[in-house]
Motif scaffolding. Structure first.
Motif, PDB file in Angstrom:
ATOM      1  N   ASP A 123     -12.401  78.508  77.835  1.00 39.12           N
ATOM      2  CA  ASP A 123     -11.771  79.637  77.167  1.00 39.12           C
ATOM      3  C   ASP A 123     -10.524  80.004  77.967  1.00 39.12           C
ATOM      4  N   SER A 126      -9.890  83.742  78.828  1.00 38.86           N
ATOM      5  CA  SER A 126     -11.050  84.496  79.304  1.00 38.86           C
ATOM      6  C   SER A 126     -10.638  85.530  80.344  1.00 38.86           C
ATOM      7  N   THR A 142      -3.907  76.456  70.644  1.00 37.40           N
ATOM      8  CA  THR A 142      -5.097  76.452  69.794  1.00 37.40           C
ATOM      9  C   THR A 142      -5.349  75.096  69.154  1.00 37.40           C
ATOM     10  N   THR A 192      -5.693  72.634  75.147  1.00 39.39           N
ATOM     11  CA  THR A 192      -7.055  72.691  74.629  1.00 39.39           C
ATOM     12  C   THR A 192      -7.794  71.417  75.029  1.00 39.39           C
TER      13      THR A 192
END
Length: 802
Positions: A123, A126, A142, A192
């Motif tokens: 994440d 986070s 993303t 990602t």
């Protein structure tokens, strides 16, 4: 209160020199103190705040992904001393990139962006766990075709454009959608999981990174112990690199912290000098104003009012010095702090208000206590005693010294002056202490300035030293670094042919070629400057490049590492480092640590033959040429051009080294503070000699009546401070040398450098001998004006005054 105020204003107005001395000395002390305490506080605060808020890792360790599994890497979380761990995270190090042609700012389109280290996290946004990443602009990736880069990279000019991984087959491209960073620079790019998979599918080597916090991690030695504990818990040979949070800290704060050691020294000198000068000035005011004190008491002034009057006469100019010093210290801090705050992309910081308040109030408290001690003496003095006339030294005081001095083979005027300090030894000690601090400051400053000069000289030696350079013809007239080493438009030299052509050119004494290979070190610190690997062809011993430890490489597979990189990455002689060029790797044995500021802060240097033997490409884009002493540079260039032109090479004259703005700023600051302290010390002497001369006005009248000429009067007054100045200088020089030695090394460590002997050995016999006379010069400078006043006074006036 009105009457007391008039007395205070009258005292300050009459004693302009004394007021100036107190204002200057507090100004110097406060300026240094505000700067040192403020810098120490401010430059540390942004990093400490970010490290705490984002739960930064004390150590980031990179494991060889081909030798260790996720489970074995994760098991190191139980190593001795570990209190918290994160990972393992996949990481791909030292990947070459270029700016995409869709860059909004076309000037940078297609340019080499340098190697970056890419990672992915479960994440990315986070706000829990270790080493929380911060997004400074845009958004997090993303999709598999998006990436976030640090704001320091060229890609900041291409937000919304693309970055191309030019060293990987197929050259995968990613859209830059945001700017983000790790507080400890654990990585420089974030994608990602699918995006990271694109890189590994294209041939990027995926390693594993673990993040740790430890129970004890305050020093480099602690981190080294922690790293050994992690390595012991992992399979042998799997740890490729470990990056300490302390490295990230000094990358941000180092230049600013380098100012602190010498500013602390000047702050201490200034504070002690303030105490001494104020003691001298107020004591002198009390001694010279005894009759005035008696008059004040006879008019009804209480002892408390007398004490307050003389204390206030010191506090008014001191307050002015404190205010000006606080303002000046804050202004000087602005350019120094600017660099540190930019590292975090923050607005320029200022010194906290509490720092200025603490220094100002603390200085005023010291001034008040110092001034009140002699003022109490004035308050306790009975009015009748104060009104008595005749304040000559007690009978017998200094007579022995006068008899001994008269036996010396000196003119009588000089022997009288030589014995004068013994008539009032306490006053002579105070004057000597002021001159002593001036001599210490002078010696300390001269040593620092010599060290700064030698540091700048070191930056013009090494790979910056040459009579002329040979570069590719295609690069003549182009901005330096226009194309990166892996850019296909970057031109290189045919090293063997150029070396042979230079050897055939008459007047060539020595030459060697070198260039940025485009490779970088795997696992090197990722913040700040990108580590570079230079390949060298030929003998460069004539450049005086210095080794700090070990030896120069002499066999294939050996390398020499720059001092700053060695410090940042914890590299020692005998260690192995892995370098990678265009996704190809080789291991090099570190045989030496070198000091050079010309190639950059993070460097690995090896022979071009080492790269060729390992299947990597050595790149030479410059030759440094040393000419024989009797050779004309223009004539040599004309001869060399004929041989070099067919090789697509051109001669470029040497322009010398570049100036180091930080070092120049330090030198100017040292000079300013030193001149202030020397001026204060000299003014302290002036104040004392003025007082001494006024007290001896009757003696001067008698001497003049007996035939003493103005020149003899000047000689007598100047000689009265010469012996004190000599003793102060002899004591002050060794102290100044010791303070300089204790200051220069921490300054080097603050910027991550171990200074070589050529920089730290600043004092020579030719430098020390004049410094020994520094105390005499300061004392004479202070006594010259009152000596001239004494010489101009007329005999009848002097006798009537008494």
């Amino acid at each position: 209160m009105s009457a007391l105020g008039k007395v205070v204003r009258s005292g300050v107005g009459r004693r302009r020199v004394q007021s100036l001395v107190m204002a200057l000395t507090t100004f110097a002390a406060v300026t240094s103190s505000v700067l040192s305490l403020g810098l120490l506080t401010v430059v540390q605060a942004p990093f400490e705040h970010a490290f705490s808020a984002r739960n930064g890792a004390h150590l980031a360790v990179q494991f060889d992904g081909s030798k260790v599994t996720d489970a074995r890497a994760a098991a190191t979380a139980h190593a001795a001393g570990v209190t918290e761990a994160g990972g393992p995270y996949p990481i791909a190090a030292a990947l070459d990139t270029t700016i995409g042609t869709d860059c909004p700012k076309k000037a940078w389109a297609g340019h080499d962006n340098g190697p970056i280290t890419v990672t992915t996290r479960p994440d990315l946004g986070s706000t829990s766990g270790m080493d929380q990443l911060a997004l400074t602009r845009g958004r997090w990736p993303t999709g598999p075709g998006e990436i976030a880069l640090p704001w320091q990279h060229y890609a900041i000019d291409c937000f919304g454009g693309s970055v191309v991984f030019s060293s990987l087959p197929g050259k995968p491209s990613f859209k830059v959608v945001g700017f983000a960073d790790s507080v400890t620079n654990s990585a420089t790019a974030f994608a990602t999981a699918d995006g990271f998979a694109r890189l590994t599918a294209a041939g990027a080597k995926s390693d594993k990174q673990m993040l740790y916090r430890f129970a004890k991690a305050g020093t480099d030695a602690d981190i080294a112990t922690d790293k050994r504990a992690v390595a012991a818990a992992a399979p042998p040979g799997t740890v490729e690199a470990g990056q300490s949070y302390l490295t990230a800290e000094w990358q941000v704060t180092g230049n600013a912290k380098a100012y602190v050691p010498f500013l602390v020294a000047f702050g201490i000198f200034g504070l002690i000098l303030s105490v001494l000068i104020i003691s001298i000035v107020v004591s002198g005011a009390v001694a010279a104003g005894i009759r005035r004190i008696g008059i004040l008491k006879s008019l009804g002034f209480t002892p408390s009012q007398v004490v307050r009057a003389y204390t206030a006469q010191a506090m008014i100019p001191a307050t002015l010095g404190v205010v000006l010093g606080t303002v000046f210290g804050n202004l000087l801090a602005v350019p120094i702090l600017d660099e540190a705050t930019k590292q975090f992309g923050a607005a320029s910081a200022t010194i906290p208000l509490w720092v200025s308040a603490v220094v100002a109030l603390g200085t005023l408290l010291v001034v008040g206590v110092t001034a009140s001690i002699p003022a109490l003496r004035a308050g306790r003095m009975p009015a009748v005693q104060a009104l008595l006339v005749g304040r000559a030294p007690k009978a017998g005081r200094g007579r022995t010294a006068q008899r001994l001095a008269s036996r010396l083979p000196l003119p009588r005027a000089m022997s009288l002056g030589l014995a004068q300090p013994f008539a009032k030894p306490a006053r002579a000690v105070l004057v000597g202490a002021a001159v002593l601090l001036g001599a210490v400051s002078l010696t300390f400053a001269v040593g620092l300035e010599a060290g700064f000069s030698k540091y700048l000289e070191a930056t013009t030696s090494g790979f910056n030293h040459a009579s002329a350079y040979v570069i590719p013809t295609a690069d003549v007239g182009k901005p330096w670094g226009l194309y990166g080493p892996n850019d296909p438009r970057h031109q290189y030299l045919d090293a063997p042919k150029v070396a042979a052509a230079l050897a055939r050119t008459p007047g060539t004494k020595a030459a060697f070629g070198w260039g940025d290979s485009g490779a970088t070190m795997v696992g090197a610190p990722t913040g700040g400057e990108t580590p570079k690997v230079f390949t060298v062809s030929g003998d460069f011993s004539w450049t005086n490049l210095e080794l700090l430890s070990g030896r120069w490489y002499s066999a294939p597979g050996e390398a020499v590492v720059g001092d700053k990189l060695a410090t940042a990455a914890g590299i020692h002689v005998g260690d192995d480092v892995t370098v990678m060029q265009r996704n190809k790797r080789t291991s090099l044995k570190v045989v030496g640590i070198e000091f050079d500021t010309n190639l950059g802060d993070y460097t690995v240097m090896t022979d071009a033959a080492t790269f060729s033997a390992a299947g990597l490409t050595p790149r030479i884009d410059q030759f440094n040429v040393e000419l024989a002493s009797n050779v004309n540079g223009s004539d040599w260039s004309a001869s060399a051009a004929a041989a070099l032109t067919p090789l697509n090479a051109s001669v470029q004259p040497s322009s010398g080294g570049l100036n180091n703005l930080v070092v120049i700023t330090m030198g100017a600051l040292v000079a300013t503070l030193t001149l202030m302290l020397i001026a204060v010390a000299a003014l302290g002497v002036l104040n004392t000699v003025v007082q001494e001369t006024r007290e001896r006005v009757h003696d001067l009248g008698i001497f003049k009546a007996l035939g003493m000429t103005p020149k003899q009067t000047i000689a007598m007054v100047l000689t009265s401070v010469t012996f004190t100045g000599l003793i102060a200088g002899l004591i002050g020089v060794p102290i100044g040398v010791a303070v300089e030695k204790a200051t220069l090394t921490p300054m080097g460590k603050a910027i991550g450098r171990h200074l070589p002997p050529s920089v730290t050995h600043t004092y020579t016999a030719g430098l020390l001998l004049p410094l020994l006379a520094g105390g005499i010069v300061i004392a004479l400078l202070g006594a010259l004006l009152p000596a001239s006043w004494a010489a101009r006074s007329r005999t009848a006036t002097a006798l009537r005054t008494e």
